[in-house]
Design an enzyme around this catalytic site. Sequence first.
Site, PDB file in Angstrom:
ATOM      1  N   CYS A   1       0.810  -1.233  -0.065  1.00 30.74           N
ATOM      2  CA  CYS A   1      -0.174   0.151   0.033  1.00 30.74           C
ATOM      3  C   CYS A   1       0.857   1.343  -0.067  1.00 30.74           C
ATOM      4  O   CYS A   1       1.902   1.184   0.829  1.00 30.74           O
ATOM      5  CB  CYS A   1      -0.803   0.040   1.260  1.00 30.74           C
ATOM      6  SG  CYS A   1      -1.911   1.622   1.340  1.00 30.74           S
TER       7      CYS A   1
ATOM      8  N   CYS B   1      -0.050   3.303   3.695  1.00 26.02           N
ATOM      9  CA  CYS B   1       0.748   2.536   5.161  1.00 26.02           C
ATOM     10  C   CYS B   1       1.906   1.795   4.841  1.00 26.02           C
ATOM     11  O   CYS B   1       2.666   1.295   5.833  1.00 26.02           O
ATOM     12  CB  CYS B   1      -0.393   1.876   5.623  1.00 26.02           C
ATOM     13  SG  CYS B   1      -1.039   0.313   4.943  1.00 26.02           S
TER      14      CYS B   1
ATOM     15  N   HIS C   1      -7.264   2.316   2.207  1.00 25.22           N
ATOM     16  CA  HIS C   1      -6.479   3.250   1.705  1.00 25.22           C
ATOM     17  C   HIS C   1      -6.816   3.633   0.222  1.00 25.22           C
ATOM     18  O   HIS C   1      -6.504   4.654  -0.111  1.00 25.22           O
ATOM     19  CB  HIS C   1      -5.119   2.996   2.190  1.00 25.22           C
ATOM     20  CG  HIS C   1      -4.744   3.159   3.661  1.00 25.22           C
ATOM     21  ND1 HIS C   1      -3.948   2.457   4.147  1.00 25.22           N
ATOM     22  CD2 HIS C   1      -5.042   4.061   4.386  1.00 25.22           C
ATOM     23  CE1 HIS C   1      -3.568   2.749   5.571  1.00 25.22           C
ATOM     24  NE2 HIS C   1      -4.606   3.901   5.542  1.00 25.22           N
TER      25      HIS C   1
ATOM     26  N   HIS D   1     -10.191   9.053  -9.490  1.00 22.09           N
ATOM     27  CA  HIS D   1      -9.375   7.908  -9.445  1.00 22.09           C
ATOM     28  C   HIS D   1     -10.216   6.593  -8.817  1.00 22.09           C
ATOM     29  O   HIS D   1      -9.747   6.349  -7.780  1.00 22.09           O
ATOM     30  CB  HIS D   1      -7.974   8.113  -8.710  1.00 22.09           C
ATOM     31  CG  HIS D   1      -7.065   9.090  -9.361  1.00 22.09           C
ATOM     32  ND1 HIS D   1      -5.756   8.631  -9.232  1.00 22.09           N
ATOM     33  CD2 HIS D   1      -7.425  10.096 -10.225  1.00 22.09           C
ATOM     34  CE1 HIS D   1      -5.152   9.804 -10.197  1.00 22.09           C
ATOM     35  NE2 HIS D   1      -6.212  10.444 -10.842  1.00 22.09           N
TER      36      HIS D   1
ATOM     37  N   CYS E   1     -10.125 -58.309 -40.582  1.00 26.85           N
ATOM     38  CA  CYS E   1      -9.911 -58.250 -39.302  1.00 26.85           C
ATOM     39  C   CYS E   1     -10.192 -56.524 -38.777  1.00 26.85           C
ATOM     40  O   CYS E   1     -10.681 -56.462 -37.760  1.00 26.85           O
ATOM     41  CB  CYS E   1      -8.497 -58.418 -38.738  1.00 26.85           C
ATOM     42  SG  CYS E   1      -7.224 -57.532 -39.688  1.00 26.85           S
TER      43      CYS E   1
ATOM     44  N   HIS F   1      -2.466 -56.272 -38.345  1.00 27.40           N
ATOM     45  CA  HIS F   1      -3.604 -56.901 -37.808  1.00 27.40           C
ATOM     46  C   HIS F   1      -4.126 -56.458 -36.709  1.00 27.40           C
ATOM     47  O   HIS F   1      -3.731 -55.709 -35.952  1.00 27.40           O
ATOM     48  CB  HIS F   1      -2.809 -58.509 -37.421  1.00 27.40           C
ATOM     49  CG  HIS F   1      -4.154 -59.417 -37.081  1.00 27.40           C
ATOM     50  ND1 HIS F   1      -5.095 -59.524 -37.925  1.00 27.40           N
ATOM     51  CD2 HIS F   1      -4.478 -59.990 -35.897  1.00 27.40           C
ATOM     52  CE1 HIS F   1      -5.972 -60.437 -37.243  1.00 27.40           C
ATOM     53  NE2 HIS F   1      -5.716 -60.616 -36.081  1.00 27.40           N
TER      54      HIS F   1
END
Lengths: 111, 643
Positions: free
Chosen positions: B60, B63, B89, B100, B248, B566
């Site tokens: 932060c 702080c 904060h 902001h 087969c 086979h």
Amino acid sequence: MRASVNRPPTPDADEDKEAEPTLQEIINIKLIESGEKERLKELLRERLIECGWRDELKAQCRAFTRKKGRSKITVDEIVRNITPKGRAMVPDNVKAELLQRIRAFLMSDAL
Amino acid sequence: MAFKSKKAGGDSEDYKPCQHLLDYKAKYGIQAFRVLHKCLKTGPPGRASIRREEKEVPRCAICGKAQGRLYACLVCATIGCWLPPDQLHSRVHAQTNPGHDLAVDVDRAELFCCLCNDQVYDADFDRAVIGAQSLVALSGRVNGKEGPQNGAESTTADVKVGRSSKGGLSLKNSDNKVPSVNGLDGNESDRKDGDDGRDRKRRKGAEFKTWVPTQSDLLTIRQGSTPLVEDANLPSGLRGLNNLGNTCFMNSVLQALLHTPPLRNYFLSDRHNRTICQRRATHLCLGCDMDTIFSAAFSGERTPYSPAQFLYSWWRHAANLAGYEQQDAHEFFISTVDGIHANSGTTSPRARNSQTGRGGDVDCRCIVHRVFSGLLRSDVTCTVCGFTSTTYDPCVDISLDLEPDIRPDSKVFMDSIIGNFDGGRSSRGSTANGITGNSTLLGCLDRFTRPERLGANEKFFCQRCQTRQESIKQMSVRKLPLVLCFHIKRFEHSSTRNTSRKVDRYMQFPFSLDMAPYISSAIVRSRHGNRLLFVETEEMWASQSPSTEFELFAVVTHSGKLDSGHYVSFIRLAGQWYKCDDAWVTRVSEEVVRASQGYMLYYVLKTLSYKSSDFQDSTAGHESEANGNHGYTWSSSGVTNGT
């Protein structure tokens, strides 16, 4: 403005306030720098899913949201209300395992 | 911790962003989000975070601590903390700097409005994140990884499984609520044995009811049938097929089809009766020929049978493959499915329109498509704007590329990558893989569903950017079929020498397979996290079948070279594996099957479920077709299936 995102954080007011970091913070930084924190998070996530903690918590959030009315609720409110319950619901063995891992990390890593 | 507000998923339409977000976007436009690209870091799939540098420790700005949630201001990148109740904060920052208001959660890359105290959602923002994320995800990925949960899977059939595949002729609905395989079941699966109530509320299925024959039913059964010769040693339906000259490839696939539980039940319950089939008089009908083979195989006779009539019909159906040459078993399978479908006459008008050569059709009501048809989803995401274009393709099988050789020495490197980038997905398989270094089916599936960058010359036209852009493509399974057929691409084409060769590498396959990680909802969810999704609605998640557990019941293997060799198939009946080598049927151990080199793998859904429409369907079908009697009959102890 675009470039500013890449700028280091603005030293807003308190350049001088640079207090001594606490032990907890030092450990936190060590964990992040070594990448161990990510691994621990992943481990924790897995454990909590395994033991059903996540589903239970989801149900609680859902119930809470429903009670409040979904248009009126904010994420912050949910977090605030559910966090204590969530903390309490974490099984002891998960906590123990994590503690063990952190301890092992602190012992092994030259701090 | 992240609490996903339910606003994200379902009601994206009626979601109204807050005024602060609208103001921000009006001022800076959506381009503003693009700058995030550089700061976006991706952890395990779907989890993005915001960091300027790899090992940055965000704290932060006010702080200096790193407690609580941290939000970076979208305008000036100042990080503020959010630790209710009193340490907010980032809110202080928003209040002191007008405009902001919006911030992005550094650990989750999600938008937050500091004035509303709430997470906000914005499709443009999410697209920017997803676009950037897919780029990061790609560069972080490595090729080989993943192995199945070998240890766990070896216990194979649990109780539930045994039941659904066992009931040859006697389809008893046993003590629990798992419906036994009843003729057919619906696509809209849901779990009936719900031990956990979580999926419950979304279920739409119908209750399974055991058919109890009435007196007249019993009389009909008794009069119209001759008792079968019970063989204590061998389960019914085991009969060798004579090789009619390099056939087969046909025999091995026919054996698998004969023991495909939903197919077997369909034919044995007389839903396609060759004596009353209308088409047979005028057209060739592969369904009738299948019916003949089923009758012969389950007649109790054990001497090898010659499926000559079927071969002839198939030749007529697929004229280009007619002849005594060796053919590809997979090609035969596709063409047989197509043949039975085309001849069944039950095609819906819509399906007929959209008919493609080899794809299946999810809406088709014909037996083979109800059994084998699934839906693949392919997402192409533009790496610039994050726009995703989605297409769905029906399929009757999933062709998988073999993983490239994984060398043991790359293991250390891989582990480190996995540890860092890929936690969620690879933790499943990395252990097994680390030990064996083998290629595995789960690994192949991971490769199949991983994001893949489209090459520079196949740039995708992005509708949003209105130009060709670098794109990421990702496949997933939108709808699982009842019977999943995997085709392992065991041929390799070298463009330099212009030759093809067969790849004889061993691939591990689990006996029990959970497809949950590969279905679209899981893939999309892991890619997007809880971003505001563009096309997804609540319905999409709801319609996804909760039942994703499959079990192996047939393996077709090939030995020899690309152009000659086979085919032999392994079939699981009543918990026991049998090797069907043309006319010879022998009992083999599980290990033999495990060690075999699978070419086609057939998995059946463990728990089947029913839609109410299926019941109406089958009732009608039963009545109209009940008149004809077959040459074989029900074993005396068994209760025939029905509705």
